[in-house]
Design a protein around this motif. Structure first.
Motif, PDB file in Angstrom:
ATOM      1  N   VAL A 110       0.870  -1.183   0.000  1.00 48.98           N
ATOM      2  CA  VAL A 110       0.000   0.000   0.000  1.00 48.98           C
ATOM      3  C   VAL A 110       0.901   1.224   0.000  1.00 48.98           C
ATOM      4  O   VAL A 110       1.756   1.380   0.880  1.00 48.98           O
ATOM      5  N   ILE A 155      -5.425  -2.689  -1.773  1.00 50.25           N
ATOM      6  CA  ILE A 155      -6.295  -2.265  -0.684  1.00 50.25           C
ATOM      7  C   ILE A 155      -7.629  -2.980  -0.732  1.00 50.25           C
ATOM      8  O   ILE A 155      -8.368  -2.856  -1.709  1.00 50.25           O
ATOM      9  N   ARG A 160      -5.345  -5.536   3.420  1.00 50.71           N
ATOM     10  CA  ARG A 160      -4.966  -5.705   2.025  1.00 50.71           C
ATOM     11  C   ARG A 160      -5.928  -6.670   1.340  1.00 50.71           C
ATOM     12  O   ARG A 160      -6.766  -7.282   1.991  1.00 50.71           O
TER      13      ARG A 160
END
Length: 120
Positions: A2, A28, A101
Motif C-alpha cells: 500500500v 487495498i 490488504r
C-alpha cells in the motif's frame, strides 16, 4: 503493498492556511483509520488528527478548532485543512493509513512526510 502519496506542504505566514492531501493506492481491500501525525525538530512524532471509517474524529488538543480532517472514501484520500497556523505548527507532517490488504492481511502504512513551515 500500500503506497501513500502526500502533497500540500509548504511555507506559510502565521495566521495562514494550508491543505494537506494523502492518497492511498495499491493492494487495498479496506481502509480503517486515516490520520495525520507530525514531528517537529527535536521532538517525538505526535498525533495531529485521525478519522475512522465510520467518521469518528479525534484531534490533538493543540489543533482543535483550527485543523479539520476529512476523507474521501471513493478516492482513498485523507485531507487535513489547517487554518490559523502558528509557528509551533512547524513540523514534518506524515500521513498514516491502516486497514486490510486484498490478502486480508493488515497493513499500517506511512507517507514520506511533507514539510510545513509557519514563519513570517
Amino acid at each position: 503493498q500500500v503506497q501513500l502519496v502526500e502533497s500540500g506542504g509548504g511555507l506559510v505566514q502565521p495566521g495562514g492556511s494550508l491543505r494537506l492531501s494523502c492518497a492511498a493506492s495499491g493492494s487495498i481491500f479496506s481502509i480503517n483509520d486515516m490520520g495525520w501525525y507530525r514531528q517537529a525538530p527535536g521532538k517525538e512524532r505526535e498525533l495531529a488528527a485521525v478519522i475512522s471509517s465510520s467518521g469518528s474524529i479525534n484531534y490533538a488538543d493543540s489543533v482543535k478548532g483550527r485543523f479539520t480532517i476529512s476523507r474521501d472514501n471513493a478516492k482513498n484520500t485523507v485531507y487535513l485543512q489547517m487554518n490559523s497556523l502558528k509557528s509551533e505548527d512547524t513540523a514534518v507532517y506524515y500521513c498514516n493509513v491502516r486497514g486490510l490488504r486484498n490478502s486480508l492481511r493488515k497493513y499500517d502504512s506511512w507517507g514520506q512526510g511533507t514539510q510545513v513551515t509557519v514563519s513570517s
